[in-house]
Structures are given as C-alpha cells and as structure tokens.
Design a protein around this motif. Structure first.
Motif, PDB file in Angstrom:
ATOM      1  N   MET A   1       0.854  -1.165   0.000  1.00 48.71           N
ATOM      2  CA  MET A   1       0.000   0.000   0.000  1.00 48.71           C
ATOM      3  C   MET A   1       0.900   1.228   0.000  1.00 48.71           C
ATOM      4  O   MET A   1       1.811   1.333   0.801  1.00 48.71           O
ATOM      5  N   ARG A   2       0.643   2.138  -0.911  1.00 51.39           N
ATOM      6  CA  ARG A   2       1.408   3.379  -0.955  1.00 51.39           C
ATOM      7  C   ARG A   2       0.692   4.434  -0.112  1.00 51.39           C
ATOM      8  O   ARG A   2      -0.513   4.604  -0.218  1.00 51.39           O
ATOM      9  N   ALA A   3       1.460   5.153   0.709  1.00 54.08           N
ATOM     10  CA  ALA A   3       0.861   6.189   1.551  1.00 54.08           C
ATOM     11  C   ALA A   3       0.257   7.299   0.699  1.00 54.08           C
ATOM     12  O   ALA A   3      -0.710   7.934   1.088  1.00 54.08           O
ATOM     13  N   ARG A   4       0.805   7.545  -0.429  1.00 57.73           N
ATOM     14  CA  ARG A   4       0.235   8.517  -1.365  1.00 57.73           C
ATOM     15  C   ARG A   4      -0.030   7.786  -2.650  1.00 57.73           C
ATOM     16  O   ARG A   4       0.830   7.055  -3.112  1.00 57.73           O
ATOM     17  N   PRO A   5      -1.165   7.843  -3.224  1.00 56.98           N
ATOM     18  CA  PRO A   5      -2.252   8.786  -3.004  1.00 56.98           C
ATOM     19  C   PRO A   5      -3.310   8.307  -2.018  1.00 56.98           C
ATOM     20  O   PRO A   5      -4.431   8.792  -2.048  1.00 56.98           O
ATOM     21  N   SER A   6      -3.001   7.375  -1.132  1.00 59.05           N
ATOM     22  CA  SER A   6      -3.981   6.883  -0.165  1.00 59.05           C
ATOM     23  C   SER A   6      -4.194   7.875   0.967  1.00 59.05           C
ATOM     24  O   SER A   6      -3.276   8.598   1.343  1.00 59.05           O
ATOM     25  N   ASP A   7      -5.390   7.877   1.520  1.00 55.21           N
ATOM     26  CA  ASP A   7      -5.717   8.709   2.670  1.00 55.21           C
ATOM     27  C   ASP A   7      -6.601   7.925   3.622  1.00 55.21           C
ATOM     28  O   ASP A   7      -7.413   7.114   3.189  1.00 55.21           O
ATOM     29  N   ILE A   8      -6.440   8.187   4.898  1.00 50.08           N
ATOM     30  CA  ILE A   8      -7.355   7.661   5.901  1.00 50.08           C
ATOM     31  C   ILE A   8      -7.996   8.880   6.537  1.00 50.08           C
ATOM     32  O   ILE A   8      -7.344   9.643   7.250  1.00 50.08           O
ATOM     33  N   THR A   9      -9.263   9.087   6.232  1.00 48.38           N
ATOM     34  CA  THR A   9      -9.982  10.269   6.689  1.00 48.38           C
ATOM     35  C   THR A   9     -11.166   9.875   7.555  1.00 48.38           C
ATOM     36  O   THR A   9     -11.591   8.715   7.550  1.00 48.38           O
ATOM     37  N   PHE A  10     -11.678  10.843   8.299  1.00 45.28           N
ATOM     38  CA  PHE A  10     -12.856  10.592   9.108  1.00 45.28           C
ATOM     39  C   PHE A  10     -13.705  11.855   9.183  1.00 45.28           C
ATOM     40  O   PHE A  10     -13.229  12.962   8.933  1.00 45.28           O
ATOM     41  N   SER A  11     -14.953  11.646   9.511  1.00 46.35           N
ATOM     42  CA  SER A  11     -15.912  12.730   9.694  1.00 46.35           C
ATOM     43  C   SER A  11     -16.822  12.321  10.843  1.00 46.35           C
ATOM     44  O   SER A  11     -17.437  11.258  10.789  1.00 46.35           O
ATOM     45  N   VAL A  12     -16.901  13.145  11.886  1.00 45.90           N
ATOM     46  CA  VAL A  12     -17.679  12.812  13.078  1.00 45.90           C
ATOM     47  C   VAL A  12     -18.668  13.939  13.341  1.00 45.90           C
ATOM     48  O   VAL A  12     -18.276  15.100  13.488  1.00 45.90           O
ATOM     49  N   GLU A  13     -19.946  13.587  13.391  1.00 39.23           N
ATOM     50  CA  GLU A  13     -20.971  14.568  13.741  1.00 39.23           C
ATOM     51  C   GLU A  13     -21.027  14.703  15.252  1.00 39.23           C
ATOM     52  O   GLU A  13     -20.994  13.719  15.978  1.00 39.23           O
ATOM     53  N   MET A 129      -1.044  -5.191 -18.975  1.00 39.50           N
ATOM     54  CA  MET A 129      -2.375  -4.998 -19.559  1.00 39.50           C
ATOM     55  C   MET A 129      -3.416  -5.057 -18.446  1.00 39.50           C
ATOM     56  O   MET A 129      -3.325  -5.880 -17.545  1.00 39.50           O
ATOM     57  N   ALA A 130      -4.402  -4.188 -18.525  1.00 39.38           N
ATOM     58  CA  ALA A 130      -5.454  -4.170 -17.500  1.00 39.38           C
ATOM     59  C   ALA A 130      -6.219  -5.483 -17.518  1.00 39.38           C
ATOM     60  O   ALA A 130      -6.606  -5.977 -18.572  1.00 39.38           O
ATOM     61  N   SER A 131      -6.426  -6.059 -16.345  1.00 38.20           N
ATOM     62  CA  SER A 131      -7.223  -7.278 -16.243  1.00 38.20           C
ATOM     63  C   SER A 131      -8.694  -6.892 -16.115  1.00 38.20           C
ATOM     64  O   SER A 131      -9.042  -5.729 -15.971  1.00 38.20           O
ATOM     65  N   SER A 132      -9.562  -7.872 -16.093  1.00 35.40           N
ATOM     66  CA  SER A 132     -10.992  -7.593 -16.028  1.00 35.40           C
ATOM     67  C   SER A 132     -11.503  -7.446 -14.604  1.00 35.40           C
ATOM     68  O   SER A 132     -12.678  -7.151 -14.398  1.00 35.40           O
ATOM     69  N   TRP A 133     -10.656  -7.633 -13.645  1.00 38.51           N
ATOM     70  CA  TRP A 133     -11.104  -7.617 -12.267  1.00 38.51           C
ATOM     71  C   TRP A 133     -10.923  -6.229 -11.664  1.00 38.51           C
ATOM     72  O   TRP A 133      -9.841  -5.664 -11.634  1.00 38.51           O
ATOM     73  N   LEU A 134     -11.981  -5.631 -11.198  1.00 36.85           N
ATOM     74  CA  LEU A 134     -11.946  -4.299 -10.606  1.00 36.85           C
ATOM     75  C   LEU A 134     -12.027  -4.415  -9.088  1.00 36.85           C
ATOM     76  O   LEU A 134     -12.965  -5.005  -8.571  1.00 36.85           O
ATOM     77  N   PHE A 135     -11.019  -3.908  -8.427  1.00 39.70           N
ATOM     78  CA  PHE A 135     -11.027  -4.004  -6.970  1.00 39.70           C
ATOM     79  C   PHE A 135     -11.568  -2.725  -6.355  1.00 39.70           C
ATOM     80  O   PHE A 135     -11.785  -1.739  -7.050  1.00 39.70           O
ATOM     81  N   ALA A 136     -11.812  -2.748  -5.063  1.00 36.71           N
ATOM     82  CA  ALA A 136     -12.344  -1.580  -4.362  1.00 36.71           C
ATOM     83  C   ALA A 136     -11.306  -1.066  -3.369  1.00 36.71           C
ATOM     84  O   ALA A 136     -10.437  -1.811  -2.931  1.00 36.71           O
ATOM     85  N   HIS A 137     -11.367   0.203  -3.071  1.00 38.79           N
ATOM     86  CA  HIS A 137     -10.447   0.777  -2.085  1.00 38.79           C
ATOM     87  C   HIS A 137     -11.235   1.310  -0.904  1.00 38.79           C
ATOM     88  O   HIS A 137     -12.422   1.519  -0.968  1.00 38.79           O
ATOM     89  N   LEU A 138     -10.507   1.522   0.224  1.00 42.10           N
ATOM     90  CA  LEU A 138     -11.134   2.042   1.427  1.00 42.10           C
ATOM     91  C   LEU A 138     -11.416   3.521   1.226  1.00 42.10           C
ATOM     92  O   LEU A 138     -10.598   4.255   0.730  1.00 42.10           O
ATOM     93  N   SER A 139     -12.560   3.954   1.627  1.00 43.17           N
ATOM     94  CA  SER A 139     -12.890   5.362   1.479  1.00 43.17           C
ATOM     95  C   SER A 139     -13.786   5.816   2.605  1.00 43.17           C
ATOM     96  O   SER A 139     -14.268   5.029   3.394  1.00 43.17           O
ATOM     97  N   THR A 140     -14.027   7.095   2.599  1.00 44.36           N
ATOM     98  CA  THR A 140     -14.889   7.645   3.635  1.00 44.36           C
ATOM     99  C   THR A 140     -16.330   7.533   3.207  1.00 44.36           C
ATOM    100  O   THR A 140     -16.659   7.380   2.064  1.00 44.36           O
TER     101      THR A 140
END
Length: 140
Positions: A1-13, A129-140
């Motif tokens: 995992m590369r620290a950039r462009p990854s982010d770990i963010t949060f939002s708290v009401e 070459m791009a494969s057909s499998w699309l992965f998901a990333h962690l997000s807010t």
C-alpha cells in the motif's frame, strides 16, 4: 500500500449534527494481498499512527482538538501508539460494492468491525495490460 495517493480520513458529527469534525491520519502503513483467481480471499492489514491525527479548522481550534484526540480521553496515543485493522473476510455486495470484515484494535481493545468499500477507478494489471477484475479501495 502506498501512503500517497492513499488517505485515511474521518468525519464525526457532534452535538446532534450541529457540528462536524473532519480529519485524517497522516502516518499509516498497510498491506493488501489479492488473488485475482479468488478475490474474496484477499487480506488487508492496516496500521495507523494514532498520534498522527490531524483535523480541519482554524489554527487555534485545530491545535486544541488534535491535542484532545491524542490525549487520554480519546486515542491515548502515548500509551497506545497504533490503531490496527486486520481483515478476516471480504463480502461482495453486488458487482461494484463490497464489505471488508475484520478486527479493529484501538487503545488495546479489539472488536469486530466492517468497512464499506467503494469502487476504485483502476484495474489491476497482468503483463502490463489491465485485467478484467476491478477491486475496491477504502474510502470515507
């Protein structure tokens, strides 16, 4: 995992939604292990430096809030410097969304947790070459 462009963010009401605190963790490391033949068997490990918490806002309020979050009333970063997530399984919800189940450790207490995954607009590559499998990333 590369620290950039990854982010770990949060939002708290707070105060019944009258105020929202937004922030991020500046320092973290992690590992994502994937098997294209069996994508649901992948593994994710994430370690966050609890003392690297940063919040948005005016300078003086930001400094006070960050000190509060690092202190004994919240993360107690001096005694518990790491927040850790280790996945146990990945659940596919539909063709574009998934849920990552695992164990989250904060302040030395480990509890089961789940993280919603959203689509990542990038394909994995095989021989350049791009494969057909699309992965998901962690997000807010």
């Amino acid at each position: 995992m590369r620290a950039r462009p990854s982010d770990i963010t949060f939002s708290v009401e707070e105060w019944g939604g009258l105020r929202t605190t937004e922030g991020r963790f500046a320092t973290f490391s992690g590992m994502i292990a994937l098997d294209e033949g069996a994508p649901l068997s992948g593994r994710v490990e994430l370690e966050i430096d609890a003392g690297s918490v940063e919040v948005a806002g005016a300078e003086e309020e930001r400094a006070w809030r960050e000190q509060e979050l690092r202190g004994v009333d919240f993360f107690d970063a001096e005694r518990f410097p790491s927040i850790r997530f280790v996945s146990r399984r990945l659940e596919r919800l539909d063709g574009r969304h998934a849920r990552l189940h695992g164990d989250l450790t904060i302040r030395g207490v480990t509890l089961p947790n789940r993280i919603a995954l959203s689509p990542l607009c990038m394909y994995s590559a095989v021989d350049g070459m791009a494969s057909s499998w699309l992965f998901a990333h962690l997000s807010t």
